[in-house]
Write a protein that holds these residues in place. Structure first.
Motif, PDB file in Angstrom:
ATOM      1  N   ASP A   1       0.859  -1.175   0.000  1.00  0.00           N
ATOM      2  CA  ASP A   1       0.000   0.000   0.000  1.00  0.00           C
ATOM      3  C   ASP A   1       0.901   1.232   0.000  1.00  0.00           C
ATOM      4  O   ASP A   1       2.107   1.127  -0.136  1.00  0.00           O
ATOM      5  N   ARG A   2       0.333   2.399   0.149  1.00  0.00           N
ATOM      6  CA  ARG A   2       1.124   3.624   0.052  1.00  0.00           C
ATOM      7  C   ARG A   2       2.117   3.797   1.188  1.00  0.00           C
ATOM      8  O   ARG A   2       3.083   4.521   1.069  1.00  0.00           O
ATOM      9  N   ARG A   3       1.905   3.133   2.305  1.00  0.00           N
ATOM     10  CA  ARG A   3       2.805   3.272   3.455  1.00  0.00           C
ATOM     11  C   ARG A   3       3.949   2.283   3.429  1.00  0.00           C
ATOM     12  O   ARG A   3       4.900   2.406   4.195  1.00  0.00           O
ATOM     13  N   THR A   4       3.897   1.275   2.579  1.00  0.00           N
ATOM     14  CA  THR A   4       4.919   0.234   2.540  1.00  0.00           C
ATOM     15  C   THR A   4       6.171   0.735   1.832  1.00  0.00           C
ATOM     16  O   THR A   4       6.093   1.252   0.718  1.00  0.00           O
ATOM     17  N   ALA A   5       7.324   0.572   2.454  1.00  0.00           N
ATOM     18  CA  ALA A   5       8.607   0.898   1.836  1.00  0.00           C
ATOM     19  C   ALA A   5       9.255  -0.408   1.372  1.00  0.00           C
ATOM     20  O   ALA A   5       9.281  -1.393   2.103  1.00  0.00           O
ATOM     21  N   VAL A   6       9.765  -0.413   0.166  1.00  0.00           N
ATOM     22  CA  VAL A   6      10.423  -1.589  -0.410  1.00  0.00           C
ATOM     23  C   VAL A   6      11.931  -1.407  -0.253  1.00  0.00           C
ATOM     24  O   VAL A   6      12.475  -0.355  -0.573  1.00  0.00           O
ATOM     25  N   THR A   7      12.608  -2.443   0.264  1.00  0.00           N
ATOM     26  CA  THR A   7      14.057  -2.421   0.440  1.00  0.00           C
ATOM     27  C   THR A   7      14.675  -3.444  -0.493  1.00  0.00           C
ATOM     28  O   THR A   7      14.303  -4.621  -0.477  1.00  0.00           O
ATOM     29  N   ILE A   8      15.610  -2.989  -1.312  1.00  0.00           N
ATOM     30  CA  ILE A   8      16.268  -3.831  -2.310  1.00  0.00           C
ATOM     31  C   ILE A   8      17.766  -3.860  -2.018  1.00  0.00           C
ATOM     32  O   ILE A   8      18.398  -2.807  -1.887  1.00  0.00           O
ATOM     33  N   GLY A   9      18.339  -5.059  -1.916  1.00  0.00           N
ATOM     34  CA  GLY A   9      19.779  -5.230  -1.784  1.00  0.00           C
ATOM     35  C   GLY A   9      20.340  -5.645  -3.130  1.00  0.00           C
ATOM     36  O   GLY A   9      19.808  -6.542  -3.778  1.00  0.00           O
ATOM     37  N   VAL A  10      21.392  -4.976  -3.586  1.00  0.00           N
ATOM     38  CA  VAL A  10      21.939  -5.233  -4.915  1.00  0.00           C
ATOM     39  C   VAL A  10      23.437  -5.526  -4.846  1.00  0.00           C
ATOM     40  O   VAL A  10      24.112  -5.151  -3.891  1.00  0.00           O
ATOM     41  N   VAL A  11      23.923  -6.212  -5.872  1.00  0.00           N
ATOM     42  CA  VAL A  11      25.357  -6.408  -6.094  1.00  0.00           C
ATOM     43  C   VAL A  11      25.630  -6.065  -7.551  1.00  0.00           C
ATOM     44  O   VAL A  11      24.714  -6.060  -8.375  1.00  0.00           O
ATOM     45  N   ARG A  12      26.879  -5.753  -7.852  1.00  0.00           N
ATOM     46  CA  ARG A  12      27.231  -5.439  -9.245  1.00  0.00           C
ATOM     47  C   ARG A  12      27.016  -6.673 -10.124  1.00  0.00           C
ATOM     48  O   ARG A  12      27.176  -7.803  -9.668  1.00  0.00           O
ATOM     49  N   LYS A  13      26.667  -6.451 -11.367  1.00  0.00           N
ATOM     50  CA  LYS A  13      26.501  -7.566 -12.304  1.00  0.00           C
ATOM     51  C   LYS A  13      27.800  -8.344 -12.389  1.00  0.00           C
ATOM     52  O   LYS A  13      28.884  -7.774 -12.406  1.00  0.00           O
ATOM     53  N   GLY A  14      27.681  -9.650 -12.419  1.00  0.00           N
ATOM     54  CA  GLY A  14      28.852 -10.515 -12.465  1.00  0.00           C
ATOM     55  C   GLY A  14      29.298 -10.982 -11.088  1.00  0.00           C
ATOM     56  O   GLY A  14      30.042 -11.942 -10.982  1.00  0.00           O
ATOM     57  N   GLU A  15      28.869 -10.295 -10.036  1.00  0.00           N
ATOM     58  CA  GLU A  15      29.184 -10.720  -8.669  1.00  0.00           C
ATOM     59  C   GLU A  15      28.069 -11.639  -8.180  1.00  0.00           C
ATOM     60  O   GLU A  15      26.946 -11.567  -8.639  1.00  0.00           O
ATOM     61  N   THR A  16      28.421 -12.512  -7.250  1.00  0.00           N
ATOM     62  CA  THR A  16      27.394 -13.360  -6.640  1.00  0.00           C
ATOM     63  C   THR A  16      26.986 -12.745  -5.313  1.00  0.00           C
ATOM     64  O   THR A  16      27.751 -12.009  -4.686  1.00  0.00           O
ATOM     65  N   CYS A  17      25.795 -13.084  -4.889  1.00  0.00           N
ATOM     66  CA  CYS A  17      25.333 -12.606  -3.581  1.00  0.00           C
ATOM     67  C   CYS A  17      26.220 -13.225  -2.505  1.00  0.00           C
ATOM     68  O   CYS A  17      26.592 -14.394  -2.605  1.00  0.00           O
ATOM     69  N   PRO A  18      26.562 -12.472  -1.476  1.00  0.00           N
ATOM     70  CA  PRO A  18      27.374 -13.032  -0.391  1.00  0.00           C
ATOM     71  C   PRO A  18      26.678 -14.237   0.242  1.00  0.00           C
ATOM     72  O   PRO A  18      25.451 -14.296   0.265  1.00  0.00           O
ATOM     73  N   PRO A  19      27.426 -15.225   0.749  1.00  0.00           N
ATOM     74  CA  PRO A  19      26.816 -16.431   1.327  1.00  0.00           C
ATOM     75  C   PRO A  19      25.813 -16.124   2.434  1.00  0.00           C
ATOM     76  O   PRO A  19      24.762 -16.738   2.513  1.00  0.00           O
ATOM     77  N   ARG A  20      26.101 -15.139   3.284  1.00  0.00           N
ATOM     78  CA  ARG A  20      25.160 -14.824   4.375  1.00  0.00           C
ATOM     79  C   ARG A  20      23.850 -14.303   3.813  1.00  0.00           C
ATOM     80  O   ARG A  20      22.802 -14.511   4.369  1.00  0.00           O
TER      81      ARG A  20
END
Length: 116
Positions: A91-110
């Protein structure tokens, strides 16, 4: 100096093209009632996040690698984590949080083990 101006103008044109393409997409289902569903964004290029979410959605983007890098050029980054989970009603009050890494990198194991 001239090259910097050309690069800057190219960046502005690229961002304007993304903004125009997102403005042309049809309305999000469920938008009449003020709620909409959170899409699955894991693995998606960051610039696609801006086209998949409603323009009124509050969005927080951060570097998930832990290096605290600034995200200056969205096409160079991909989504590693997202909150809220896919399918959650926004809804209008919900904030979306996105975690990103550079292309070509993998997400950290944690991060890979924490996201579900």
């Amino acid at each position: 100096m001239r090259r910097a101006a050309v690069v800057g103008a190219t960046a502005v044109l690229a961002l304007a093209a993304v903004a125009v393409s997102s403005a042309e997409e049809p309305a999000v289902p469920g938008d009449e009632t003020g709620t909409r569903s959170m899409p699955d964004l894991l693995g998606v290029p960051l610039w696609r996040v801006f086209t998949r979410l409603d323009r009124r959605t509050r969005l927080d983007v951060h570097d998930a690698s832990g290096r605290d890098r600034r995200v200056l050029w969205p096409p160079n980054w991909q989504v590693c984590t997202q909150y809220p989970a896919p399918g959650t009603e926004l809804d209008r009050r919900t904030a979306v949080t996105i975690g990103v890494v550079r292309k070509g990198e993998t997400c950290p194991p944690r991060v890979r083990t924490a996201r579900r």
